[in-house]
Design an enzyme around this catalytic site. Structure first.
Site, PDB file in Angstrom:
ATOM      1  N   CYS A 124       0.795  -1.229   0.000  1.00  0.00           N
ATOM      2  CA  CYS A 124       0.000   0.000   0.000  1.00  0.00           C
ATOM      3  C   CYS A 124       0.827   1.279   0.000  1.00  0.00           C
ATOM      4  O   CYS A 124       0.268   2.373  -0.103  1.00  0.00           O
ATOM      5  CB  CYS A 124      -0.939   0.014   1.204  1.00  0.00           C
ATOM      6  SG  CYS A 124      -2.040  -1.420   1.269  1.00  0.00           S
ATOM      7  N   CYS A 444       0.342   2.579   6.554  1.00  0.00           N
ATOM      8  CA  CYS A 444       0.754   1.210   6.842  1.00  0.00           C
ATOM      9  C   CYS A 444       0.786   0.443   5.530  1.00  0.00           C
ATOM     10  O   CYS A 444       0.278   0.908   4.506  1.00  0.00           O
ATOM     11  CB  CYS A 444      -0.212   0.547   7.815  1.00  0.00           C
ATOM     12  SG  CYS A 444      -1.919   0.484   7.207  1.00  0.00           S
TER      13      CYS A 444
END
Length: 460
Positions: A124, A444
């Site tokens: 991500c 994250c």
């Protein structure tokens, strides 16, 4: 994605108390924050460093982020061939035929075949990695102008044959005689045809990210109601930002043979009563993570033009922001998979020589409501800092009136490879709109990794 590159250049020039803070205060503070910003006089130091090039974001754009399976993305057209020294894009679920999607997009967009391009993948935070790689290339003097971005197309992901079927087809390709081929075919069974569907799960733990988010929420005693309240906040703020025209990085995109998509289509403010009706999505029947308080599968692409400041000014551009210090972190992918922002935030603040109190705009990636709330609790805990991070004291809780004021991934969407650029441009645009100086971007990522970066507003 090629049309996205074109657009970049054409358009330059205590639980109850705690829960209450999260779900009520931010939704009513937008006008107050703007009023305060209008009268605010900044006197903070700049984060420029001696003998290091200033690196700026000149501009950035993204396609509308779309719910997977609604409107697809196709990118073509061209850009001036002599503007860019290098192109870097991030992506997560790669198509085998375009494994270096940055290069293919650059060629498809009409760039010179002499312009190098490569693709990065870091879950991500893939486009975060693309941007910081660009920063490093410019800071070292290798380049002056780099396009960085990311793309994800969840509506058409590669689906593999089963391992047994793949082996049989490879063996058939190697067979030299008819007898050998017939022998291989005789071993075929119908279950060979079962496809291998991709899953958002950790290779090292075999656990899906949603399952991990559910465990994380339980570990930090975050209720289902708190998670729904935060998700509603995200959608409500995103809807307000969309209606007020604040999401200026979104550019309309004409899907060939279909309609023109002009805005994110996942922003859907609901009600807590409606959200409460949904069943747990991962840990059943007692989990607290649902479709309503999770980010959704998304199609989208983003791109930013990053330049050395002197180059941008020489070409007549007015940058939007400086890209300052950044850091990457990694921790246990089993129990701390989604705590990257907690670990990265104090590190990047220390590198920059500033504190939480100096930050005017926070832009954190929202994978799940539970993930965001767990990070904020961890950041506000001396015990967690001392026992898990080896730090003497907590970094502190970001003021919610400064946090994801224009919505986040829960509402805007999360194309894995493209979200990082959205976060940076949201921070840069908010600083300009709200009169702030420093923004903090954090996210994250799968594998227990994380990223944080300081963005500094460019003087008006």
């Amino acid at each position: 994605m090629t049309s996205l590159l074109t657009y970049t250049f054409k358009n330059l020039p205590n639980t109850s108390k705690w829960a209450l803070r999260f779900c009520v205060r931010p939704l009513s503070s937008s006008s107050q924050l703007q009023a305060a910003a209008a009268s605010q006089t900044k006197s903070k130091k700049t984060l420029a460093k001696p003998n290091i090039r200033n690196i700026v974001v000149v501009d950035g754009v993204r396609t509308p982020f779309l719910l997977s399976g609604t409107s697809g993305l196709l990118h073509r057209t061209s850009v001036p061939k002599d503007v860019v020294d290098y192109i870097i894009f991030g992506t997560v679920i790669q198509e085998v035929k375009t494994s270096n999607v940055a290069r293919e997009a650059a060629l498809g967009a009409g760039f010179s075949d002499k312009t190098p391009a490569h693709t990065v993948t870091m879950a991500c935070i893939s486009s975060n990695q693309a941007m910081t790689t660009a920063v490093s290339l410019i800071a070292s003097g290798q380049c002056d102008v780099v396009v960085a971005g990311g793309v994800e197309l969840m509506s058409d992901i590669p689906i593999r044959h089963s391992r047994k079927m793949r082996k049989m087809m490879l063996d058939l390709n190697k067979a030299k005689t008819l007898a050998q081929r017939l022998s291989i075919i005789s071993k075929f069974r119908l279950n060979f045809l079962s496809p291998e569907l991709p899953a958002v799960s950790e290779f090292s733990t075999s656990e899906t990210m949603g399952h991990s988010a559910d465990r994380l929420a339980a570990a930090f005693a975050i209720s289902r109601e708190e998670q729904d309240e935060y998700a509603l906040r995200s959608h409500s703020l995103a809807k307000r930002a969309q209606d007020e025209g604040l999401l200026s990085d979104v550019v309309p995109f004409k899907v060939p043979g279909r309609d023109t998509v002009s805005q994110d289509n996942g922003i859907r403010p609901s009600s807590l009563d409606q959200m409460a009706k949904l069943k747990p999505a991962f840990i059943k029947p007692y989990g607290t993570v649902t479709a309503a308080n999770s980010s959704f599968l998304t199609d989208g692409a983003s791109a930013v033009l990053i330049m050395a400041e002197e180059k941008a000014l020489a070409m007549g551009y007015k940058p939007k922001a400086y890209l300052r210090d950044f850091t990457y972190v990694s921790q246990d992918p089993k129990d701390q998979l989604l705590l990257g922002p907690t670990y990265a935030t104090p590190k990047v603040l220390e590198k920059a020589g500033i504190t939480m109190n100096d930050i005017d705009a926070f832009e954190f990636h929202e994978a799940f409501s539970g993930q965001i709330l767990a990070n904020l609790k961890a950041m506000d805990s001396d015990w967690f800092a001392q026992n898990y991070m080896g730090r003497k004291a907590k970094v502190g809780l970001p003021p919610l009136e400064k946090f994801n004021n224009w919505g986040g991934s829960l509402s805007l969407g999360h194309p894995f490879g493209a979200t990082g650029c959205r976060l940076v441009m949201a921070a840069a645009n908010r600083l300009r709109k709200e009169g702030g100086q420093y923004g903090l971007v954090a996210a994250c990522a799968a594998g227990g990794q994380g990223h944080a970066m300081i963005v500094e507003a460019y003087p008006k």
